[in-house]
Write a protein that holds these residues in place. Sequence first.
Motif, PDB file in Angstrom:
ATOM      1  N   ASP A  80       0.899  -1.235  -0.143  1.00  0.00           N
ATOM      2  CA  ASP A  80      -0.163  -0.461   0.188  1.00  0.00           C
ATOM      3  C   ASP A  80       1.051   1.051  -0.297  1.00  0.00           C
ATOM      4  N   GLY A 123      -5.510   2.247   0.094  1.00  0.00           N
ATOM      5  CA  GLY A 123      -6.368   1.045  -0.299  1.00  0.00           C
ATOM      6  C   GLY A 123      -6.314  -0.012  -0.685  1.00  0.00           C
ATOM      7  N   ALA A 146      -1.074  -1.711   5.328  1.00  0.00           N
ATOM      8  CA  ALA A 146      -0.934  -0.600   5.064  1.00  0.00           C
ATOM      9  C   ALA A 146      -0.850   0.111   6.843  1.00  0.00           C
ATOM     10  N   PHE A 151      -5.092   3.314   6.479  1.00  0.00           N
ATOM     11  CA  PHE A 151      -6.330   2.554   6.781  1.00  0.00           C
ATOM     12  C   PHE A 151      -7.430   3.700   7.926  1.00  0.00           C
ATOM     13  N   CYS A 155      -9.051   2.471   3.621  1.00  0.00           N
ATOM     14  CA  CYS A 155      -9.264   0.986   3.872  1.00  0.00           C
ATOM     15  C   CYS A 155     -10.678   0.379   4.543  1.00  0.00           C
TER      16      CYS A 155
END
Length: 320
Positions: A80, A123, A146, A151, A155
């Motif tokens: 990520d 993400g 990540a 996040f 995410c």
Amino acid sequence: GEMPQVGEINIDVVASAVSKILGREIPVDPQIEKTREEVRKLVVPRSSTLCAGCPHLGTYWALKRALLTSGGTVPIVNGDIGCYEQGGYGIAGKEYKPSFSTESVRYKIEAPYETLDTNYIMGGGVGLMQGEYHAGYRDGSVVAVAGDSTFFHACLPAVVNAVYNKSKGLFIVMDNSWTAMTGHQPNPVTGITATGSETKSLRVEDVAKALGVEFIRVVDPFDLKATQSAIEEGLKSDKFAIVVTRRICTLQAIRLKQYSGKKMTLDKDTCTGCRLCVSIGCPAITFNVDENKAGIDPIICVGCGICAQVCPVNAIKVGE
């Protein structure tokens, strides 16, 4: 078929592909090409590095070890965007030839910078992980990484989807409390607003639990054994698993006077030259090829103690 399977997509690569598709040649300046060839001989291929004492170094070491014991035959690690994306930059220092076989091919992770197999967009890692699982990949574990900022920024929908559609895989959230890659801006974890005032600090594990995630572990990435154990447990889980590795960005901790590392010493008489400490990827660890001995750069070292946990012969000690 005109684009390369791995590596950076730059202007030259795109222009070359478009020219082939259109059947038109790109004018080439012979002098420029000659200069490029001469310069190419002088450039040493290498990866960028995480900072000395970066907590991500501990996470990547623990992940590497866990994948050897619990990752299956050919695990996939999806990257990520953040400091930790350098976990895939080792391709700049090595030549990797993509395989077009119908069988999965495992690549050896010699340094943290050779960990990631994919790296696309904020993400995207946890989404790709789910796609691989639902597409039927079973040759090894599917993993995503990540940071705390990513996040909360990109995410959360993917975490909801993982729970809702019963995905299986391990999602490692490297929580260093700041958006460190782009200049140490605050994020929902930091505890301060964009203007610097105090605010509520959200916790990755609390939000993940609220979204229905049942397997959650929180560890300190400076504790390699605990981190490896949590990751191994997550890899073996029969549910979507999240492991949060929490340790404030070392650079920021030093700036805020929140961090006091120890003095690291290395006994060259004890060192066997195994290079395990080198494979941590810390820029403070040196190696003398002529002597076949490791070393520690006292100017760069911040005394995090990770290397002392890795050394198999206790040649590295944590001092005062």
